[in-house]
Write a protein that holds these residues in place. Structure first.
Motif, PDB file in Angstrom:
ATOM      1  N   ILE A 359       0.844  -1.205   0.000  1.00 58.03           N
ATOM      2  CA  ILE A 359       0.000   0.000   0.000  1.00 58.03           C
ATOM      3  C   ILE A 359       0.873   1.247   0.000  1.00 58.03           C
ATOM      4  O   ILE A 359       0.610   2.226  -0.727  1.00 58.03           O
ATOM      5  CB  ILE A 359      -0.939  -0.002   1.223  1.00 58.03           C
ATOM      6  CG1 ILE A 359      -1.939  -1.157   1.138  1.00 58.03           C
ATOM      7  CG2 ILE A 359      -1.685   1.331   1.338  1.00 58.03           C
ATOM      8  CD1 ILE A 359      -2.782  -1.331   2.386  1.00 58.03           C
ATOM      9  N   LEU A 360       1.937   1.201   0.802  1.00 58.81           N
ATOM     10  CA  LEU A 360       2.847   2.341   0.888  1.00 58.81           C
ATOM     11  C   LEU A 360       3.483   2.632  -0.476  1.00 58.81           C
ATOM     12  O   LEU A 360       3.522   3.789  -0.933  1.00 58.81           O
ATOM     13  CB  LEU A 360       3.929   2.047   1.933  1.00 58.81           C
ATOM     14  CG  LEU A 360       4.845   3.217   2.322  1.00 58.81           C
ATOM     15  CD1 LEU A 360       4.046   4.315   3.010  1.00 58.81           C
ATOM     16  CD2 LEU A 360       5.970   2.721   3.235  1.00 58.81           C
ATOM     17  N   ASN A 361       3.959   1.587  -1.132  1.00 63.72           N
ATOM     18  CA  ASN A 361       4.582   1.759  -2.453  1.00 63.72           C
ATOM     19  C   ASN A 361       3.590   2.303  -3.472  1.00 63.72           C
ATOM     20  O   ASN A 361       3.937   3.138  -4.316  1.00 63.72           O
ATOM     21  CB  ASN A 361       5.148   0.421  -2.943  1.00 63.72           C
ATOM     22  CG  ASN A 361       6.330  -0.045  -2.103  1.00 63.72           C
ATOM     23  OD1 ASN A 361       7.000   0.760  -1.434  1.00 63.72           O
ATOM     24  ND2 ASN A 361       6.604  -1.339  -2.118  1.00 63.72           N
ATOM     25  N   GLN A 362       2.341   1.831  -3.386  1.00 68.17           N
ATOM     26  CA  GLN A 362       1.322   2.283  -4.328  1.00 68.17           C
ATOM     27  C   GLN A 362       1.000   3.762  -4.129  1.00 68.17           C
ATOM     28  O   GLN A 362       0.835   4.518  -5.101  1.00 68.17           O
ATOM     29  CB  GLN A 362       0.056   1.433  -4.158  1.00 68.17           C
ATOM     30  CG  GLN A 362      -0.941   1.565  -5.298  1.00 68.17           C
ATOM     31  CD  GLN A 362      -0.396   1.005  -6.601  1.00 68.17           C
ATOM     32  OE1 GLN A 362       0.143  -0.086  -6.635  1.00 68.17           O
ATOM     33  NE2 GLN A 362      -0.501   1.780  -7.680  1.00 68.17           N
ATOM     34  N   LEU A 363       0.917   4.176  -2.861  1.00 69.38           N
ATOM     35  CA  LEU A 363       0.661   5.589  -2.579  1.00 69.38           C
ATOM     36  C   LEU A 363       1.815   6.458  -3.081  1.00 69.38           C
ATOM     37  O   LEU A 363       1.593   7.537  -3.660  1.00 69.38           O
ATOM     38  CB  LEU A 363       0.461   5.797  -1.075  1.00 69.38           C
ATOM     39  CG  LEU A 363      -0.860   5.305  -0.475  1.00 69.38           C
ATOM     40  CD1 LEU A 363      -0.835   5.464   1.040  1.00 69.38           C
ATOM     41  CD2 LEU A 363      -2.039   6.069  -1.063  1.00 69.38           C
ATOM     42  N   MET A 364       3.037   6.006  -2.854  1.00 70.83           N
ATOM     43  CA  MET A 364       4.202   6.769  -3.300  1.00 70.83           C
ATOM     44  C   MET A 364       4.209   6.903  -4.821  1.00 70.83           C
ATOM     45  O   MET A 364       4.504   7.984  -5.362  1.00 70.83           O
ATOM     46  CB  MET A 364       5.488   6.080  -2.826  1.00 70.83           C
ATOM     47  CG  MET A 364       5.686   6.118  -1.309  1.00 70.83           C
ATOM     48  SD  MET A 364       7.048   5.052  -0.755  1.00 70.83           S
ATOM     49  CE  MET A 364       8.439   5.761  -1.645  1.00 70.83           C
ATOM     50  N   GLU A 371       8.570   8.704   0.856  1.00 70.40           N
ATOM     51  CA  GLU A 371       8.122   7.675   1.805  1.00 70.40           C
ATOM     52  C   GLU A 371       7.585   8.287   3.086  1.00 70.40           C
ATOM     53  O   GLU A 371       6.603   7.800   3.656  1.00 70.40           O
ATOM     54  CB  GLU A 371       9.277   6.716   2.108  1.00 70.40           C
ATOM     55  CG  GLU A 371       8.856   5.542   2.992  1.00 70.40           C
ATOM     56  CD  GLU A 371       9.975   4.524   3.168  1.00 70.40           C
ATOM     57  OE1 GLU A 371       9.750   3.534   3.884  1.00 70.40           O
ATOM     58  OE2 GLU A 371      11.074   4.717   2.598  1.00 70.40           O
ATOM     59  N   ASP A 372       8.205   9.357   3.564  1.00 75.51           N
ATOM     60  CA  ASP A 372       7.765   9.963   4.826  1.00 75.51           C
ATOM     61  C   ASP A 372       6.326  10.454   4.733  1.00 75.51           C
ATOM     62  O   ASP A 372       5.513  10.237   5.645  1.00 75.51           O
ATOM     63  CB  ASP A 372       8.688  11.127   5.198  1.00 75.51           C
ATOM     64  CG  ASP A 372      10.082  10.656   5.573  1.00 75.51           C
ATOM     65  OD1 ASP A 372      10.211   9.467   5.926  1.00 75.51           O
ATOM     66  OD2 ASP A 372      11.028  11.467   5.482  1.00 75.51           O
ATOM     67  N   LEU A 373       5.985  11.107   3.608  1.00 78.55           N
ATOM     68  CA  LEU A 373       4.625  11.621   3.435  1.00 78.55           C
ATOM     69  C   LEU A 373       3.633  10.467   3.256  1.00 78.55           C
ATOM     70  O   LEU A 373       2.517  10.505   3.793  1.00 78.55           O
ATOM     71  CB  LEU A 373       4.566  12.561   2.237  1.00 78.55           C
ATOM     72  CG  LEU A 373       3.228  13.283   1.995  1.00 78.55           C
ATOM     73  CD1 LEU A 373       2.730  13.961   3.259  1.00 78.55           C
ATOM     74  CD2 LEU A 373       3.365  14.286   0.860  1.00 78.55           C
ATOM     75  N   ALA A 374       4.055   9.438   2.548  1.00 77.54           N
ATOM     76  CA  ALA A 374       3.188   8.267   2.371  1.00 77.54           C
ATOM     77  C   ALA A 374       2.920   7.580   3.697  1.00 77.54           C
ATOM     78  O   ALA A 374       1.806   7.110   3.964  1.00 77.54           O
ATOM     79  CB  ALA A 374       3.823   7.295   1.379  1.00 77.54           C
ATOM     80  N   ILE A 375       3.937   7.528   4.572  1.00 76.35           N
ATOM     81  CA  ILE A 375       3.773   6.910   5.901  1.00 76.35           C
ATOM     82  C   ILE A 375       2.778   7.710   6.733  1.00 76.35           C
ATOM     83  O   ILE A 375       1.948   7.148   7.461  1.00 76.35           O
ATOM     84  CB  ILE A 375       5.136   6.796   6.608  1.00 76.35           C
ATOM     85  CG1 ILE A 375       5.999   5.737   5.915  1.00 76.35           C
ATOM     86  CG2 ILE A 375       4.947   6.448   8.079  1.00 76.35           C
ATOM     87  CD1 ILE A 375       7.408   5.641   6.465  1.00 76.35           C
ATOM     88  N   ILE A 376       2.866   9.043   6.634  1.00 72.20           N
ATOM     89  CA  ILE A 376       1.919   9.886   7.386  1.00 72.20           C
ATOM     90  C   ILE A 376       0.481   9.569   6.960  1.00 72.20           C
ATOM     91  O   ILE A 376      -0.408   9.406   7.802  1.00 72.20           O
ATOM     92  CB  ILE A 376       2.239  11.382   7.156  1.00 72.20           C
ATOM     93  CG1 ILE A 376       3.568  11.746   7.806  1.00 72.20           C
ATOM     94  CG2 ILE A 376       1.109  12.248   7.715  1.00 72.20           C
ATOM     95  CD1 ILE A 376       4.026  13.170   7.516  1.00 72.20           C
TER      96      ILE A 376
END
Length: 523
Positions: A359-364, A371-376
């Motif tokens: 999910i994180l990779n897809q958002l990025m 990555e930091d913004l995607a994690i938020i």
């Protein structure tokens, strides 16, 4: 003779408990048969008995046929329409014309002829009466004595010269049964067949287990405790879900009984089948946790879209959670109606980490962020572009470390990506050809079929899954037309339901006969 007829009707009706009308019909058939035999010809005869006096009249009959009909097959009981229309205005093809004829006497010869007809009619009426009586008792427990065993099928004498059958597939596997044994079963079918009423009993159905508990636990009969569902691996293990309607009652303890007395009686009736009594919960995740007993669940992840749950347990309890030959997980799944996937805590964590990373990779990638913004975003529960684009603006503005400009930029990017994907999908479907079954189905036009295919509705199955509102978005049409198209597409579903049969698979060969419950384990 008329009085003799009335006496026969009264006697047979009283002795066999059969309606008088059935006996009158049998006598009319018998007298008609005797008349035909006496005439020596293949004629058609009707006899009418007066229900009050017992007097009767006899009529010879001819069936009226169209003049265009092929040459007569039966000259003694057929007549052409043009020959009778003058004397019988209003007569129609297929009707009968009649004329009175001499009646045979209801004496010894006629009585002998009538005997077999009456016996047959009475038997048919008795069979129907039994079938109708037991039709109303479907869902009850029926007990009787084993009369004989034929190829694994158990014939049970349930009294009053009535037999029931427990088919081989409805018997508990490896259950010892002998002639003369008393046995019970759950009545699930009662039909009237040529050989007599067919009463089918089952000893493996979950309903049988439920009915046994209703007998042994008075609180169930008094509606203080409700059994929500049951699942069985016949002869080996079962689970039932119970709920108390009175806060003062412990439903599990009530079903177990003092020192397991109540559940032990049920288990003995089921050839030693081990019964787990599960506390029902309106929270489906908690219900699944309860159903996995005796295994202890550490965590659970619910996927409502696929109607499945991932269940994590300690590695030491994995084999217990799954059960022998998958028995525990299978019964828990049947009991709750969810597809259950059991794994160790470590495997669950690895799976969760992998899904989170995806999910994180897809958002990025989709939002073109670091990555930091995607994690938020992920930590705040945003897992898809749709959520970023369309959740209320204030929810995103309330997130720490995100200013208004960043929020607006993220929402615009998400909407742009979604729009691009939608256009791409539509272009890919633009050249899609409709399937043959969609093109040829009743009420479909070629133009509409291609329009539907361009929207991804390619087959009849795809059309069957649409709603009327969704179909109206494709093309302006009358709601009734849309409904008719959808129902035509769904017709194969109903045909499959009509032919569908339920089979029970018995695969386990464990030897456990101890009866346990969650409550007993705690005790």
């Amino acid at each position: 003779m008329s009085k003799e007829i009335l006496l026969v009707v009264d006697a047979v009706s009283h002795e066999r408990g059969i309606e008088k009308e059935i006996i009158f019909d049998a006598l009319e058939t018998a007298l008609a048969s005797a008349t035909k035999k006496k005439s020596g010809k293949e004629i058609e005869v009707r006899v009418a008995i007066d229900r009050e006096t017992g007097d009767y009249e006899t009529f010879r009959r001819w069936q009226v046929l169209d003049d265009e009909t092929e040459p007569f097959e039966y000259y003694d009981r057929q007549v052409l329409y043009t020959r009778v229309i003058d004397d019988n205005p209003g007569i129609a093809f297929g009707d009968f014309i009649e004329e009175p004829m001499d009646s045979v006497e209801f004496g010894r010869i006629a009585a002998q002829t009538a005997k077999q007809v009456i016996v047959q009619k009475v038997r048919e009426a008795e069979r129907k009466k039994v079938a109708d009586e037991y039709q109303e008792r479907i869902g009850e427990l029926i007990s009787g004595v084993v009369k004989r065993i034929e190829r694994g099928n158990v014939i049970v004498d349930i009294g009053n010269n009535i037999d029931a059958i427990i088919k081989r597939e409805d018997m508990i596997p490896r259950e010892p049964v002998r002639n003369g044994d008393r046995i019970r079963g759950y009545l699930y079918e009662a039909t009237n067949q040529s050989r007599g009423p067919q009463l089918s009993l089952s000893r493996i159905s979950p309903e049988y287990l439920v009915e046994l508990f209703k007998i042994e636990v008075p609180e169930i009969g008094e509606d203080l405790i409700q059994i929500h569902n049951a699942a069985r691996d016949p002869g080996l293990r079962a689970k039932i879900a119970v709920e108390a309607h009175d806060d003062r009652i412990d439903p599990v303890g009530a079903c177990v009984g003092m020192r397991g007395s109540r559940v032990q009686v049920v288990s003995n009736e089921l050839a030693g089948e081990r019964v787990d009594i599960i506390l029902w919960d309106e929270n489906e995740a908690q219900f699944v946790i309860n159903a996995m007993s005796p295994a202890e669940v550490k965590s659970i992840v619910v996927d409502e879209e696929s109607n499945s749950m991932d269940i994590a347990v300690d590695e030491s309890q994995l084999s217990q959670a799954i059960g022998r030959n998958g028995q525990n997980i299978k019964l828990a799944s049947q009991l709750t109606g969810w597809t259950l996937n059991v794994m160790t805590v470590e495997d669950a964590e690895n799976k969760n980490e992998e899904e989170t990373q995806n999910i994180l990779n897809q958002l990025m990638e989709d939002l073109n962020v670091n990555e930091d913004l995607a994690i938020i975003l992920l930590n705040e529960g945003f897992t898809s572009l749709e959520e970023v684009a369309y959740v209320p603006l204030q929810e995103m503005l309330d997130i720490d470390n995100l200013d208004e400009d960043t929020v607006m930029a993220l929402r615009e990017r998400a909407k742009d990506v979604l729009l691009t994907k939608a256009i791409s999908d539509e272009e890919q479907l633009g050249d899609t050809e409709p399937a043959e079954d969609l093109l040829t189905m009743d009420g479909m036009t070629e133009q509409l079929a291609h329009q539907l295919a361009s929207r991804g509705i390619i087959t009849m199955e795809d059309l069957a899954e649409q709603s009327i509102d969704e179909l109206l978005e494709v093309q302006a049409m009358d709601e009734k037309v849309a409904a008719d198209l959808i129902m035509t597409a769904r017709a194969p579903w109903f045909a499959e339901d009509a032919d569908d049969t339920t089979t029970t698979e018995n695969t386990s060969d464990a030897n456990e006969t101890n009866v346990t419950s969650d409550a007993e384990d705690k005790q």
